[in-house]
Design a protein around this motif. Structure first.
Motif, PDB file in Angstrom:
ATOM      1  N   TYR A  10     -16.894   0.409   0.241  1.00  0.00           N
ATOM      2  CA  TYR A  10     -16.431  -0.966   0.257  1.00  0.00           C
ATOM      3  C   TYR A  10     -16.357  -1.710  -0.217  1.00  0.00           C
ATOM      4  O   TYR A  10     -16.329  -1.474  -1.805  1.00  0.00           O
ATOM      5  N   LEU A  11     -15.038  -2.019  -0.211  1.00  0.00           N
ATOM      6  CA  LEU A  11     -14.003  -2.643  -1.078  1.00  0.00           C
ATOM      7  C   LEU A  11     -13.704  -4.418  -0.643  1.00  0.00           C
ATOM      8  O   LEU A  11     -13.556  -4.760   0.056  1.00  0.00           O
ATOM      9  N   VAL A  12     -14.281  -5.100  -1.352  1.00  0.00           N
ATOM     10  CA  VAL A  12     -14.814  -6.322  -0.458  1.00  0.00           C
ATOM     11  C   VAL A  12     -13.427  -7.382  -1.905  1.00  0.00           C
ATOM     12  O   VAL A  12     -13.935  -7.390  -3.144  1.00  0.00           O
ATOM     13  N   THR A  13     -11.865  -8.026  -1.754  1.00  0.00           N
ATOM     14  CA  THR A  13     -11.505  -8.439  -3.047  1.00  0.00           C
ATOM     15  C   THR A  13     -10.373  -9.391  -1.800  1.00  0.00           C
ATOM     16  O   THR A  13      -9.513  -9.911  -0.909  1.00  0.00           O
ATOM     17  N   GLN A  14      -9.440 -10.239  -2.882  1.00  0.00           N
ATOM     18  CA  GLN A  14      -9.025 -11.613  -2.771  1.00  0.00           C
ATOM     19  C   GLN A  14      -7.429 -10.871  -3.091  1.00  0.00           C
ATOM     20  O   GLN A  14      -6.860 -10.078  -3.663  1.00  0.00           O
ATOM     21  N   LEU A  81      -2.722  -7.169  -3.582  1.00  0.00           N
ATOM     22  CA  LEU A  81      -3.266  -6.779  -2.188  1.00  0.00           C
ATOM     23  C   LEU A  81      -1.901  -8.425  -1.070  1.00  0.00           C
ATOM     24  O   LEU A  81      -2.537  -9.221  -1.476  1.00  0.00           O
ATOM     25  N   GLU A  82      -2.890  -7.448   0.003  1.00  0.00           N
ATOM     26  CA  GLU A  82      -2.407  -8.552   1.357  1.00  0.00           C
ATOM     27  C   GLU A  82      -3.235  -8.092   2.378  1.00  0.00           C
ATOM     28  O   GLU A  82      -4.257  -8.013   2.472  1.00  0.00           O
ATOM     29  N   LEU A  83      -3.245  -9.311   3.646  1.00  0.00           N
ATOM     30  CA  LEU A  83      -4.262 -10.089   3.577  1.00  0.00           C
ATOM     31  C   LEU A  83      -3.870  -8.390   5.358  1.00  0.00           C
ATOM     32  O   LEU A  83      -5.088  -7.982   5.604  1.00  0.00           O
ATOM     33  N   GLY A  84      -3.090  -7.943   5.701  1.00  0.00           N
ATOM     34  CA  GLY A  84      -2.888  -6.611   6.507  1.00  0.00           C
ATOM     35  C   GLY A  84      -3.239  -5.136   6.297  1.00  0.00           C
ATOM     36  O   GLY A  84      -3.582  -4.606   6.157  1.00  0.00           O
ATOM     37  N   ASP A  85      -3.259  -5.561   4.840  1.00  0.00           N
ATOM     38  CA  ASP A  85      -4.256  -4.161   3.898  1.00  0.00           C
ATOM     39  C   ASP A  85      -5.705  -3.526   3.736  1.00  0.00           C
ATOM     40  O   ASP A  85      -5.898  -3.308   3.798  1.00  0.00           O
ATOM     41  N   SER A  86      -5.616  -4.443   4.920  1.00  0.00           N
ATOM     42  CA  SER A  86      -7.560  -4.642   5.568  1.00  0.00           C
ATOM     43  C   SER A  86      -7.636  -3.394   5.927  1.00  0.00           C
ATOM     44  O   SER A  86      -7.086  -3.924   7.388  1.00  0.00           O
ATOM     45  N   PHE A 105     -12.298  15.464   6.439  1.00  0.00           N
ATOM     46  CA  PHE A 105     -12.107  14.137   5.703  1.00  0.00           C
ATOM     47  C   PHE A 105     -13.353  13.617   5.103  1.00  0.00           C
ATOM     48  O   PHE A 105     -14.658  13.816   5.523  1.00  0.00           O
ATOM     49  N   GLY A 106     -13.189  12.107   4.164  1.00  0.00           N
ATOM     50  CA  GLY A 106     -13.993  11.614   3.457  1.00  0.00           C
ATOM     51  C   GLY A 106     -14.871  11.025   4.574  1.00  0.00           C
ATOM     52  O   GLY A 106     -14.325  10.444   5.411  1.00  0.00           O
ATOM     53  N   PRO A 107     -15.602  10.417   3.697  1.00  0.00           N
ATOM     54  CA  PRO A 107     -16.095   9.053   4.274  1.00  0.00           C
ATOM     55  C   PRO A 107     -15.165   7.651   4.754  1.00  0.00           C
ATOM     56  O   PRO A 107     -15.871   6.972   5.870  1.00  0.00           O
ATOM     57  N   GLY A 108     -14.773   7.123   3.895  1.00  0.00           N
ATOM     58  CA  GLY A 108     -13.771   6.539   4.165  1.00  0.00           C
ATOM     59  C   GLY A 108     -14.164   5.041   3.636  1.00  0.00           C
ATOM     60  O   GLY A 108     -14.967   4.957   2.791  1.00  0.00           O
ATOM     61  N   THR A 109     -13.409   4.219   2.981  1.00  0.00           N
ATOM     62  CA  THR A 109     -13.240   3.004   1.971  1.00  0.00           C
ATOM     63  C   THR A 109     -12.835   2.064   3.202  1.00  0.00           C
ATOM     64  O   THR A 109     -11.380   2.001   3.643  1.00  0.00           O
ATOM     65  N   ARG A 110     -13.860   0.990   3.403  1.00  0.00           N
ATOM     66  CA  ARG A 110     -13.677  -0.192   3.617  1.00  0.00           C
ATOM     67  C   ARG A 110     -12.425  -1.442   3.255  1.00  0.00           C
ATOM     68  O   ARG A 110     -14.078  -1.579   2.197  1.00  0.00           O
ATOM     69  N   LEU A 111     -11.482  -1.393   3.223  1.00  0.00           N
ATOM     70  CA  LEU A 111     -11.042  -2.040   2.111  1.00  0.00           C
ATOM     71  C   LEU A 111     -11.221  -4.153   3.053  1.00  0.00           C
ATOM     72  O   LEU A 111     -10.293  -4.124   4.438  1.00  0.00           O
ATOM     73  N   THR A 112     -11.588  -5.232   2.817  1.00  0.00           N
ATOM     74  CA  THR A 112     -11.661  -6.389   3.158  1.00  0.00           C
ATOM     75  C   THR A 112     -10.559  -7.485   2.144  1.00  0.00           C
ATOM     76  O   THR A 112     -11.354  -6.963   1.258  1.00  0.00           O
ATOM     77  N   VAL A 113      -9.615  -7.736   2.067  1.00  0.00           N
ATOM     78  CA  VAL A 113      -8.617  -8.482   1.399  1.00  0.00           C
ATOM     79  C   VAL A 113      -9.382  -9.824   2.244  1.00  0.00           C
ATOM     80  O   VAL A 113      -8.567 -10.547   2.646  1.00  0.00           O
ATOM     81  N   THR A 114      -9.901 -11.106   1.610  1.00  0.00           N
ATOM     82  CA  THR A 114      -9.955 -11.850   1.852  1.00  0.00           C
ATOM     83  C   THR A 114      -8.818 -13.336   1.390  1.00  0.00           C
ATOM     84  O   THR A 114      -7.931 -13.151  -0.205  1.00  0.00           O
TER      85      THR A 114
END
Lengths: 114, 110
Positions: A10-14, A81-86, A105-114
């Motif tokens: 998981y990755l949460v960033t601005q 990073l842009e919101l649409g990259d989430s 496939f790998g397990p995935g990385t959930r990217l959330t851009v705020t």
């Protein structure tokens, strides 16, 4: 042992930040990929590499830069990073010198851009 | 590019029921894979089946390459079968991409 692994999960960033996602495979494959799954669950190829050489770049903004230090690793760096990259980003690998083109496939990385 | 259509888009089953999921594709392929994306988001390889028939437990798949379709059969469904099932196809050689369908969302209820 995990065949295709990704970090972080998981990755949460601005907005405006730069981030990287790492991928490693221990299958001895020559080819690696990045796929993006959007909010509607649609999966689409972004890049593929064969033995560290870029093969496919599927009209991805140049803010996205893949890097393959060796054939077991394919990292994804994202600038500004842009919101649409989430999205969820999946790494995959496949063999070359066999009669199968199966991708793992790998397990995935959930990217959330705020 | 190649088009991939999956049907039905949504499916609700009672536990124990059987189902058939379909994948149509618009051109010849040398890679066809079925995946299950579980509720935790993991993509699980079910079958690599560019042609022919394979079985794995309660699941089986058939691809008729000449008619450009593949079928995934789920028998005696269980709640753990819930999730989204994707068909993905590829053509070409080294490092060629998979093109995914839009998936079938399956919910298995008690």
């Amino acid at each position: 042992d995990t065949a295709v692994s990704q970090t972080p999960k998981y990755l949460v960033t601005q907005m405006g930040n730069d981030k990287s996602i790492k991928c490693e495979q221990n299958l001895g494959h020559d080819t690696m990929y990045w796929y993006k799954q959007d909010s509607k669950k649609f999966l689409k190829i972004m890049f593929s590499y064969n033995n560290k050489e870029l093969i496919i770049n599927e009209t991805v903004p140049n803010r996205f830069s893949p890097k393959s230090p060796d054939k077991a690793h394919l990292n994804l760096h994202i600038n500004s990073l842009e919101l649409g990259d989430s999205a969820v980003y999946f790494c995959a690998s496949s063999p070359v010198w066999t009669p199968t083109y199966e991708q793992y496939f790998g397990p995935g990385t959930r990217l959330t851009v705020t | 590019g190649i088009q991939v259509e999956q049907s039905p888009p949504d499916l609700i089953l009672q536990e124990g029921a059987n189902s058939t999921l379909r994948c149509n594709f618009s051109d010849s392929v040398n890679n066809l894979q079925w995946f299950h994306q579980n509720p935790w988001g993991q993509l699980i390889n079910l079958f690599y089946i560019p042609s022919g028939t394979k079985q794995n437990g309660r699941l089986s798949a058939t691809t008729v390459a000449t008619e450009r379709y593949s079928l995934l059969y789920i028998s005696s469904s269980q709640t753990t079968d819930s999730g989204v099932y994707f068909c993905a196809v590829g053509r070409g050689g080294t490092a060629s991409k998979l093109t995914f369908g839009t998936g079938t969302r399956l919910q298995v209820t008690l």
